[in-house]
Design an enzyme around this catalytic site. Structure first.
Site, PDB file in Angstrom:
ATOM      1  N   ASP A 252       0.848  -1.261   0.141  1.00 15.36           N
ATOM      2  CA  ASP A 252       0.110   0.145   0.077  1.00 15.36           C
ATOM      3  C   ASP A 252       0.848   1.354  -0.122  1.00 15.36           C
ATOM      4  OD1 ASP A 252      -2.513  -0.947  -0.241  1.00 15.36           O
ATOM      5  OD2 ASP A 252      -3.100  -0.901   2.084  1.00 15.36           O
ATOM      6  N   HIS A 267       6.218  -1.489  -6.974  1.00 16.47           N
ATOM      7  CA  HIS A 267       6.996  -2.380  -6.706  1.00 16.47           C
ATOM      8  C   HIS A 267       7.468  -3.371  -7.882  1.00 16.47           C
ATOM      9  CE1 HIS A 267       6.642  -1.303  -2.361  1.00 16.47           C
ATOM     10  NE2 HIS A 267       5.271  -1.718  -2.387  1.00 16.47           N
ATOM     11  N   GLY A 295      -2.217  -0.868  -8.794  1.00 15.48           N
ATOM     12  CA  GLY A 295      -1.039   0.053  -8.728  1.00 15.48           C
ATOM     13  C   GLY A 295       0.024  -0.339  -7.866  1.00 15.48           C
ATOM     14  N   LYS A 296       0.056  -1.484  -7.217  1.00 18.08           N
ATOM     15  CA  LYS A 296       1.012  -1.893  -6.212  1.00 18.08           C
ATOM     16  C   LYS A 296       2.281  -2.408  -6.550  1.00 18.08           C
ATOM     17  CE  LYS A 296      -3.051  -2.084  -2.994  1.00 18.08           C
ATOM     18  NZ  LYS A 296      -3.580  -3.114  -1.812  1.00 18.08           N
ATOM     19  N   VAL A 297       1.990  -3.489  -7.501  1.00 14.75           N
ATOM     20  CA  VAL A 297       3.085  -4.463  -7.886  1.00 14.75           C
ATOM     21  C   VAL A 297       3.116  -4.663  -9.536  1.00 14.75           C
ATOM     22  CG1 VAL A 297       4.034  -6.951  -8.088  1.00 14.75           C
ATOM     23  CG2 VAL A 297       2.973  -5.723  -5.857  1.00 14.75           C
TER      24      VAL A 297
END
Length: 339
Positions: A252, A267, A295-297
């Protein structure tokens, strides 16, 4: 059985420095199923070491530290493979601080009466036993450390740093705990649900004894501090054992940085070792591919390994250790951001 008989065989932590898994991992890369997934995960973790712009975040959930992997995490930090740790409180306090105080985890069995264990004041983690009386000493130690601190809200990172300082100042019975090694190498540890462990009991006792002015844990400050690490780091890779709060908390930070007006990359690298099921919409907070929709990884270098972590973590960590790319990495020392 007597308590002495129940607590007679200690868990021995595996030493990745003494076991070289490189040939095994390369052979597994030519296989299928979980073997190839494990090899792919090892290669992605090695890519994190090769990418000199990449900072690494280790997330821990579950009981692998009690089960024999504690030294794996210590060696990963000591040998500059990990720049930040996000964990459940149990892994850091109930297991790591617990052993730093000189206590042990013991080989047990699930095929026993749990009421018999309760009568002997022995706690069970599947086939691992812990002395409840010793665990309560761990609770009281947390209280005693809190009693010495300025009464104010602390992030979990701040409080764990104080534990690391306390251990380094001659109070550790076991010298290479993860808390102390992280403290000595300026690797921050975050526990976003810090009270959900032995530390919670200790802090409750502290606050009852000091109702007007006391130490408390500010989880929002945790989130901001970890997000600031993501902003400072730029390129990041996640190495995740289990899932849950530590995994989601680390992921997050990308979204949090965005809502604060910072443009940060997802990430870039991610590995997750888990036995959680995806069919209930969870998988300990989503598969890595699903995390891309948030939209995190980034989906480019990610690998899910569906395995019980104690069976594959030592292989992956040993592979990266013996490949040796960590030797040329720059130390991040993210704890210094908060000095």
């Amino acid at each position: 059985m007597t308590k002495q008989e129940l607590l007679s065989q200690t868990i021995e932590h595996i030493d990745i420095k003494k076991i070289n898994s490189t040939e095994l991992i390369e052979a597994m890369s030519k296989m299928s199923f979980a073997s190839r997934d494990t090899a792919d995960a090892a290669h992605i973790f090695e890519m994190m070491m090769e990418d000199k712009e990449c900072s690494t975040i280790l997330t821990l959930a579950g009981s692998t530290s009690a089960a024999g992997c504690m030294q794996v995490y210590v060696d990963m930090v000591r040998n500059n493979m990990i720049d930040c740790v996000v964990s459940t409180g149990a892994s850091i306090i109930d297991m790591d601080l617990f052993e730093a105080l000189g206590f042990k985890h013991y080989k047990g069995t699930p095929f026993i009466s749990d009421m018999e264990l309760r009568d002997n004041y022995v706690d069970r983690i599947y086939d691992t036993f812990i002395d409840e009386e010793e665990l309560q000493i761990c609770d009281k130690t947390v209280k005693e450390i809190a009693d010495t601190l300025e009464p104010r809200p602390y992030s979990s990172r701040e409080f764990i740093k104080e534990i690391g300082k306390w251990l380094a100042n001659g109070n550790a019975k076991k010298k290479d705990s993860l808390i102390q090694v992280c403290y000595e190498n300026n690797v921050p540890i975050f526990c976003p649900a810090f009270s959900d462990c032995s530390a919670g009991f200790g802090l409750v006792m502290h606050q009852v004894a000091n109702p007007e002015k006391h130490v408390s844990i500010d989880s929002v400050k945790d989130f901001l501090e970890l997000t600031n690490i993501k902003i400072a780091a730029g390129t990041t890779g996640l190495f995740m054992i289990g899932g849950g709060t530590p995994k989601n908390f680390a992921q997050d930070t990308v979204v949090c940085a965005e809502v604060l007006g910072h443009e940060v990359d997802m990430h870039k690298y991610a590995v997750q070792i888990t036995v959680a099921d995806v069919r209930d919409g969870a998988c300990s907070s989503s598969t890595l591919k699903e995390a891309g929709s948030w939209g995190k990884v980034s989906p480019t270098y990610e690998q899910m390994v569906y395995a019980e972590a104690t069976t594959v973590l030592p292989l992956i960590a040993s592979y990266v250790y013996h490949k040796g790319e960590w030797k040329s990495r720059k130390k991040r020392e993210f704890a210094k951001l908060f000095e």
